[in-house]
Design a protein around this motif. Sequence first.
Motif, PDB file in Angstrom:
ATOM      1  N   UNK A 175     123.999  45.733  54.612  1.00  0.00           N
ATOM      2  CA  UNK A 175     123.469  44.444  55.020  1.00  0.00           C
ATOM      3  C   UNK A 175     122.041  44.589  55.498  1.00  0.00           C
ATOM      4  N   UNK A 176     121.230  43.566  55.226  1.00  0.00           N
ATOM      5  CA  UNK A 176     119.812  43.656  55.559  1.00  0.00           C
ATOM      6  C   UNK A 176     119.288  42.495  56.367  1.00  0.00           C
ATOM      7  N   UNK A 177     120.102  41.935  57.292  1.00  0.00           N
ATOM      8  CA  UNK A 177     119.643  40.770  58.026  1.00  0.00           C
ATOM      9  C   UNK A 177     119.427  39.620  57.064  1.00  0.00           C
ATOM     10  N   UNK A 178     118.200  39.048  57.081  1.00  0.00           N
ATOM     11  CA  UNK A 178     117.898  37.932  56.181  1.00  0.00           C
ATOM     12  C   UNK A 178     117.801  38.373  54.723  1.00  0.00           C
ATOM     13  N   UNK A 249     117.869  35.296  52.306  1.00  0.00           N
ATOM     14  CA  UNK A 249     117.383  34.066  52.958  1.00  0.00           C
ATOM     15  C   UNK A 249     118.465  32.983  53.097  1.00  0.00           C
ATOM     16  N   UNK A 250     119.731  33.342  52.841  1.00  0.00           N
ATOM     17  CA  UNK A 250     120.845  32.410  53.053  1.00  0.00           C
ATOM     18  C   UNK A 250     121.774  32.912  54.142  1.00  0.00           C
ATOM     19  N   UNK A 251     121.999  34.195  54.207  1.00  0.00           N
ATOM     20  CA  UNK A 251     122.884  34.811  55.189  1.00  0.00           C
ATOM     21  C   UNK A 251     122.062  35.626  56.180  1.00  0.00           C
ATOM     22  N   UNK A 252     122.726  36.076  57.235  1.00  0.00           N
ATOM     23  CA  UNK A 252     122.095  37.049  58.135  1.00  0.00           C
ATOM     24  C   UNK A 252     123.137  38.126  58.419  1.00  0.00           C
ATOM     25  N   UNK A 253     122.951  39.284  57.778  1.00  0.00           N
ATOM     26  CA  UNK A 253     123.971  40.329  57.783  1.00  0.00           C
ATOM     27  C   UNK A 253     123.481  41.523  58.609  1.00  0.00           C
ATOM     28  N   UNK A 254     123.895  41.562  59.868  1.00  0.00           N
ATOM     29  CA  UNK A 254     123.587  42.692  60.746  1.00  0.00           C
ATOM     30  C   UNK A 254     124.748  43.676  60.831  1.00  0.00           C
ATOM     31  N   UNK A 259     134.027  47.842  51.906  1.00  0.00           N
ATOM     32  CA  UNK A 259     134.296  47.845  50.473  1.00  0.00           C
ATOM     33  C   UNK A 259     135.754  48.220  50.262  1.00  0.00           C
ATOM     34  N   UNK A 260     136.498  47.334  49.603  1.00  0.00           N
ATOM     35  CA  UNK A 260     137.916  47.542  49.339  1.00  0.00           C
ATOM     36  C   UNK A 260     138.173  47.255  47.877  1.00  0.00           C
ATOM     37  N   UNK A 261     138.552  48.299  47.120  1.00  0.00           N
ATOM     38  CA  UNK A 261     138.753  48.103  45.693  1.00  0.00           C
ATOM     39  C   UNK A 261     137.478  47.627  45.034  1.00  0.00           C
ATOM     40  N   UNK A 262     137.527  46.485  44.353  1.00  0.00           N
ATOM     41  CA  UNK A 262     136.344  45.959  43.687  1.00  0.00           C
ATOM     42  C   UNK A 262     135.712  44.817  44.470  1.00  0.00           C
ATOM     43  N   UNK A 263     135.995  44.762  45.787  1.00  0.00           N
ATOM     44  CA  UNK A 263     135.448  43.697  46.629  1.00  0.00           C
ATOM     45  C   UNK A 263     134.573  44.259  47.745  1.00  0.00           C
ATOM     46  N   UNK A 264     133.536  43.506  48.086  1.00  0.00           N
ATOM     47  CA  UNK A 264     132.671  43.808  49.229  1.00  0.00           C
ATOM     48  C   UNK A 264     132.821  42.676  50.232  1.00  0.00           C
ATOM     49  N   UNK A 265     133.200  43.016  51.469  1.00  0.00           N
ATOM     50  CA  UNK A 265     133.358  42.012  52.523  1.00  0.00           C
ATOM     51  C   UNK A 265     132.128  42.014  53.414  1.00  0.00           C
ATOM     52  N   UNK A 266     131.552  40.832  53.588  1.00  0.00           N
ATOM     53  CA  UNK A 266     130.282  40.685  54.277  1.00  0.00           C
ATOM     54  C   UNK A 266     130.444  39.724  55.445  1.00  0.00           C
ATOM     55  N   UNK A 267     130.085  40.166  56.652  1.00  0.00           N
ATOM     56  CA  UNK A 267     130.122  39.303  57.831  1.00  0.00           C
ATOM     57  C   UNK A 267     128.704  38.811  58.105  1.00  0.00           C
ATOM     58  N   UNK A 268     128.501  37.523  57.936  1.00  0.00           N
ATOM     59  CA  UNK A 268     127.185  36.919  58.140  1.00  0.00           C
ATOM     60  C   UNK A 268     127.181  36.098  59.435  1.00  0.00           C
ATOM     61  N   UNK A 269     126.073  36.157  60.172  1.00  0.00           N
ATOM     62  CA  UNK A 269     125.930  35.423  61.430  1.00  0.00           C
ATOM     63  C   UNK A 269     124.990  34.238  61.249  1.00  0.00           C
ATOM     64  N   UNK A 270     125.040  33.316  62.207  1.00  0.00           N
ATOM     65  CA  UNK A 270     124.074  32.223  62.265  1.00  0.00           C
ATOM     66  C   UNK A 270     123.224  32.417  63.513  1.00  0.00           C
ATOM     67  N   UNK A 271     121.907  32.446  63.344  1.00  0.00           N
ATOM     68  CA  UNK A 271     120.980  32.638  64.453  1.00  0.00           C
ATOM     69  C   UNK A 271     120.577  31.279  65.001  1.00  0.00           C
ATOM     70  N   UNK A 276     118.906  30.059  61.277  1.00  0.00           N
ATOM     71  CA  UNK A 276     118.995  30.755  60.004  1.00  0.00           C
ATOM     72  C   UNK A 276     120.333  31.453  59.883  1.00  0.00           C
ATOM     73  N   UNK A 277     120.828  31.578  58.652  1.00  0.00           N
ATOM     74  CA  UNK A 277     122.059  32.312  58.393  1.00  0.00           C
ATOM     75  C   UNK A 277     123.247  31.418  58.139  1.00  0.00           C
TER      76      UNK A 277
END
Length: 476
Positions: A175-178, A249-254, A259-271, A276-277
């Motif tokens: 994850x790269x923030x914005x 520029x849509x999510x904020x991933x800190x 990664x599970x099987x062929x899926x990536x789970x991403x937790x995005x925050x709202x600032x 933003x996010x």
Amino acid sequence: MSLVRFFLLILLCAFAPLREPLLLAAESWSTYRGNPERTGHTDGLPGPASPKVLWVLKSQEHFIASPLPFGDKLYVSGLGAFNVSSFSCLNVDPKAAQRTAWTKTTPYLKLPTVSSPAVIDGKLIFGDGMHQTDGAILHCLKIDKGLPLWQLPVPGTLVHLEGSPTVAGGRAYVGGGAAGVLCIDYNRVTLDGKELELAAVQKLLDQKWTELLAKYEVDKKKDPDFAVPPNEDQLPKPLPIKVWQQGQDKWHVDAPVAVVGDSVLVASAYLDKEKAGDRALICLDAKTGAVRWNTPLALNPWGGPTVAGNLAVVSGSSIGYDPKSLNGAKGALTVIDLANGQVKWTKEIPGGVVGCALVAQGKVVVTATDSKVRAFGLVDGERAWSYDAKIPLYAPPAEANGIVYAGDLKGVVHAIRLDSGAGVWTLDLGNHAEVKAPGMIYGGPVVHRGRLFVATCNLEGLYARQPTIVACIAQE
């Protein structure tokens, strides 16, 4: 020799070469906290049943991320005065003549480093940057001496690589923030516009480093007072191949991704301040980055997702890592079906849950800023027990063979029974005769080869700017 014994001997000889790789696989820390369940423990050995400080390293740096154990080394990222960053490899042997094996800092590291690395195939992958900075770099080092292999600059406002990478299937996900989420092929790089295999790049960099060292030796003989040792920033900087990027520029991933099987789970925050996010847990296709589902969350998921079977567990908090905001903090725990993103159950918690959850033996365990460690049933969400640490907690817990280890904001480590929530022992690092260095535990403790490792941070709070520690705790 009997025929049976003969065939047994043949089998033993055939499988003998496999024993070491199997051991290394069991110790692999290619994702945050060692595994998708986030237990902070991978080798199956029990942690200390009673505490003894085996060794302690005192420092002026602040250790925000969880330490990472691998083999006979411990890797820690630190933050010094004026946000000067360091990344260190420590010898864990109590009899080691020198605790620090090697360290990387300026000018190679130009931004603060607050993430734990991922380990894969003799490589360390980690990011830099934090909320106060813009733009970041993903680094890849050789694990033995820390020489760099490649760097990936990620520019942009509110871009930072605070969460640990996850490595799976020849790809690194971070994850790269914005910047959203990036997928990198860490074995393929470009240099001067040409694509090269990583083995060829390693050879080139090793040769260049040897030349720099040789030149330094010549300069020392000519004028030792003005000879300047080489640094890794003088080496060529290959770029890894970026496979895809999603959520820019849509999510904020800190938080660390899972990664599970062929899926990536991403937790995005709202600032709230920056407006933003997107406050959600998002499931992506690991191969393409395409969004499979997006489940909104009530609170920011700073700790990231934990995975057990077909369920994702997401902790949430109304506050971040700010001790001044502890009063009135709220938390949540949400369990989501991986197949479709549907919420199975949610629990409100009267304290912020800043760190990730861990799952062990059918229980979800979380720490909270209201000083409690709680366990819930993974399937039904019923509370199993609550343990009062009496001091707020940020750091995620670790679990080894039925014992939960948690560290609080006064540097006290708590050992708790997973089945009942009963306390087993506590260790006050601030008042321990061999330590005497109070500090806050931000990064979760980890258990490795029967030892417990913990690091402290004094960026702010009651012990601001006081010395910090990395400690190794073993059996009494």
